[in-house]
Design an enzyme around this catalytic site. Sequence first.
Site, mmCIF file in Angstrom:
data_model
loop_
_atom_site.group_PDB
_atom_site.id
_atom_site.type_symbol
_atom_site.label_atom_id
_atom_site.label_comp_id
_atom_site.label_asym_id
_atom_site.label_seq_id
_atom_site.Cartn_x
_atom_site.Cartn_y
_atom_site.Cartn_z
ATOM 1 N N CYS A 109 57.703 44.063 15.398
ATOM 2 C CA CYS A 109 56.814 44.186 13.991
ATOM 3 C C CYS A 109 55.159 44.138 13.811
ATOM 4 O O CYS A 109 54.631 43.322 15.285
ATOM 5 C CB CYS A 109 57.081 43.066 13.118
ATOM 6 S SG CYS A 109 55.774 43.174 11.666
ATOM 7 N N CYS A 148 57.581 39.293 7.340
ATOM 8 C CA CYS A 148 56.201 39.614 6.537
ATOM 9 C C CYS A 148 56.660 40.258 5.693
ATOM 10 O O CYS A 148 55.200 40.424 4.649
ATOM 11 C CB CYS A 148 55.715 40.091 7.679
ATOM 12 S SG CYS A 148 55.311 41.176 8.220
ATOM 13 N N CYS A 154 60.296 43.930 7.204
ATOM 14 C CA CYS A 154 60.683 42.896 8.131
ATOM 15 C C CYS A 154 60.900 41.595 7.091
ATOM 16 O O CYS A 154 60.206 41.583 6.427
ATOM 17 C CB CYS A 154 59.396 42.925 8.592
ATOM 18 S SG CYS A 154 58.285 40.845 9.811
ATOM 19 N N CYS A 182 53.246 41.704 12.176
ATOM 20 C CA CYS A 182 53.512 40.266 12.164
ATOM 21 C C CYS A 182 53.347 39.710 13.553
ATOM 22 O O CYS A 182 53.471 38.269 13.949
ATOM 23 C CB CYS A 182 53.639 39.426 11.012
ATOM 24 S SG CYS A 182 56.142 39.640 11.539
ATOM 25 N N CYS A 205 66.074 53.461 10.469
ATOM 26 C CA CYS A 205 65.608 54.969 11.144
ATOM 27 C C CYS A 205 64.332 54.331 10.870
ATOM 28 O O CYS A 205 63.762 53.960 9.748
ATOM 29 C CB CYS A 205 66.034 55.909 10.080
ATOM 30 S SG CYS A 205 64.595 57.446 10.275
HETATM 31 ZN ZN LIG Z 1 56.887 41.605 10.231
#
Ligand SMILES: [Zn+2]
Length: 136
Positions: free
Chosen positions: A51, A102, A99, A54, A123
Amino acid sequence: MSLSDNELPRTEDEWRVRLSPEEFRVLREAGTERPWTGEYVDTKTPGVYHCRACGAELFRSEDKFDSHCGWPSFDDAIPGAVKEIPDNTLGMRRVEIRCARCDSHLGHVFEGEGFTPKDTRHCVNSISVRLEPKQG
Ligand SMILES: [Zn+2]
């Protein structure tokens, strides 16, 4: 590089100073980068996609495939890393992926398109993730 829990921003203003304007628009305002413009559309490098907000591990390069849709596509995510949320904006029934750590926007997930045996396409906006190449 993953943020520890007490480093995670709690407000959108805190995110805004951490991210570039384009990262903020996609990750925190559920924007979409233009197709074929992202840095990972055709990437085959082995590694793990984290991510960008985060640092949590989200996708593995082994699950990436050529969907020819203009965005990086994965037929699986790291277990528990991604949460799915129904998204009925733009007059479409889609499933948004974020995510799990976060709550940042990653893209959408589609099923039943027949691209791979798992029949699932995550995607993902390139700008929502960062590839950490495998060492060695
Ligand atoms: Zn994250």
